[in-house]
Design an enzyme around this catalytic site. Structure first.
Site, PDB file in Angstrom:
ATOM      1  CD  GLU A 204      57.011  37.810  46.562  1.00 36.54           C
ATOM      2  OE1 GLU A 204      57.248  37.614  47.773  1.00 36.54           O
ATOM      3  OE2 GLU A 204      57.399  36.202  45.756  1.00 36.54           O
TER       4      GLU A 204
ATOM      5  CG  HIS B  99      54.556  34.037  44.347  1.00 39.89           C
ATOM      6  ND1 HIS B  99      53.294  32.960  44.584  1.00 39.89           N
ATOM      7  CD2 HIS B  99      53.828  35.002  45.198  1.00 39.89           C
ATOM      8  CE1 HIS B  99      53.374  33.570  46.035  1.00 39.89           C
ATOM      9  NE2 HIS B  99      54.151  34.598  46.288  1.00 39.89           N
TER      10      HIS B  99
ATOM     11  CG  HIS C   2      57.695  31.617  51.173  1.00 37.97           C
ATOM     12  ND1 HIS C   2      56.706  30.984  52.834  1.00 37.97           N
ATOM     13  CD2 HIS C   2      57.083  32.353  51.349  1.00 37.97           C
ATOM     14  CE1 HIS C   2      55.777  31.333  52.663  1.00 37.97           C
ATOM     15  NE2 HIS C   2      55.795  32.322  51.884  1.00 37.97           N
TER      16      HIS C   2
ATOM     17  CG  ASP D 168      59.254  34.959  49.777  1.00 44.22           C
ATOM     18  OD1 ASP D 168      58.538  36.112  50.174  1.00 44.22           O
ATOM     19  OD2 ASP D 168      59.492  33.776  48.623  1.00 44.22           O
TER      20      ASP D 168
ATOM     21  CD  GLU E 110      56.918  38.358  51.768  1.00 48.24           C
ATOM     22  OE1 GLU E 110      56.038  37.774  50.441  1.00 48.24           O
ATOM     23  OE2 GLU E 110      56.333  37.676  52.799  1.00 48.24           O
TER      24      GLU E 110
HETATM   25  O1  G3P Z   1      54.411  38.888  48.376  1.00 46.38           O
HETATM   26  C1  G3P Z   1      53.934  38.415  48.036  1.00 46.38           C
HETATM   27  C2  G3P Z   1      53.314  37.470  48.102  1.00 46.38           C
HETATM   28  O2  G3P Z   1      54.506  36.879  47.639  1.00 46.38           O
HETATM   29  C3  G3P Z   1      53.296  37.488  49.756  1.00 46.38           C
HETATM   30  O3  G3P Z   1      52.686  36.022  50.569  1.00 46.38           O
HETATM   31  O4  G3P Z   1      53.836  33.747  51.792  1.00 46.38           O
HETATM   32  O5  G3P Z   1      53.880  34.112  48.947  1.00 46.38           O
HETATM   33  O6  G3P Z   1      55.354  35.554  50.777  1.00 46.38           O
HETATM   34  P1  G3P Z   1      54.001  34.709  50.596  1.00 46.38           P
HETATM   35 MG    MG Z   2      56.870  36.484  48.808  1.00 47.22          MG
END
Ligand code: G3P
Ligand code: MG
Length: 251
Positions: A44, A17, A59, A46, A119
């Site tokens: 993952e 993450h 993020h 952002d 993302e």
């Molecule tokens: O993609 C999974 C997760 O990253 C979604 O929530 O807020 O951590 O970007 P967040």
């Molecule tokens: Mg995310």
């Protein structure tokens, strides 16, 4: 771009993450390197855009939480963003770490051979320009054989990405699973549903899998919980601590 089938056949059960954000400052190149160092194969991160329309890895809409600056990233130029220290807030060991561009992150992912769940995190109102810029950059430099899946909480972004680059598999990102999940996934031509750990039940997992979709659950940091989800048929868990998963699970 690799196909949807290729992506999911290569996707491991553990996805880091924001890189490996329990172990290094989230969404930085150091976080990608840390993920790879401990054996993570997919991560993952952002993505959003700067004032001068450059895709950057971040993020929040505001840089305050993850840097020594403050204010909306959308109102900062790339030059201003790159002057920020995005590592010291996490620990002194990462002092001087920068907010990377998508280009820099891509080069690092390619070097480390890390697959990506990207993302899209648009500032509300900026979903179309953000998605257009990300798509433009991906078409420009994303390596053909590096696994890529796009996800977003923002439905406009998912549809726009589907229109601009239909070949990249897409994931419908949500917290709770909407009652009409099947219609939503079908209408947006998403291959996967990504949902938050609190809301997942075994019956839902079975139904989603039976309907032919992939299911990813975030953010799972307890290996016992990961084991439970994977046992139910969840395809992958997204975790801040891939190291804990590798140590505890028989993968
Ligand atoms: O993609 C999974 C997760 O990253 C979604 O929530 O807020 O951590 O970007 P967040
Ligand atoms: Mg995310």
């Amino acid at each position: 771009m690799i196909t949807e089938e290729d992506f999911f056949s290569r996707m491991p059960k553990i996805i880091g993450h924001r890189g490996a954000c329990g172990l290094a400052p989230e969404n930085t190149l150091a976080s990608l390197r840390k993920a790879a160092e401990i054996g993570t194969r997919f991560v993952e991160i952002d993505v959003t855009v700067t004032q001068d329309s450059v895709a950057v890895i971040q993020h929040d809409n505001d840089v305050r939480r993850c840097s020594n600056g403050s204010g909306p990233i959308l109102l900062k130029t790339l030059k201003e963003v790159q002057q920020l220290d995005a590592g010291s807030w996490f620990s002194d060991d990462f002092k001087g770490e920068k907010i990377p561009t998508l280009r820099q992150a891509t080069d690092t992912l390619a070097e480390l051979n890390l697959g990506l769940n990207l993302e899209i995190k648009p500032c509300s109102g900026w979903q179309i320009p953000t998605t257009e810029q990300v798509a433009k950059e991906l078409l420009d430099y994303w390596p053909e054989d590096l696994p890529l899946l796009i996800s977003s909480f923002n439905v406009d972004s998912l549809y726009e990405m589907g229109r601009l680059i239909p070949d990249i598999p897409r994931g419908y990102l949500t917290s709770a699973i909407p009652p009409d999940w099947e219609e939503r996934l079908t209408d947006s031509a998403c291959a996967s549903l990504h949902c938050e750990r609190y809301y997942v039940t075994e019956d839902q997992v079975k139904a989603i899998k039976k309907a032919g979709f992939r299911l990813l659950v975030y953010t799972v940091n307890d290996p016992k919980e990961a084991e439970k989800f994977l046992g139910w048929g969840v395809d992958a868990v997204i975790t801040d601590f891939p190291d804990r998963m590798f140590a505890a699970l028989d993968l």
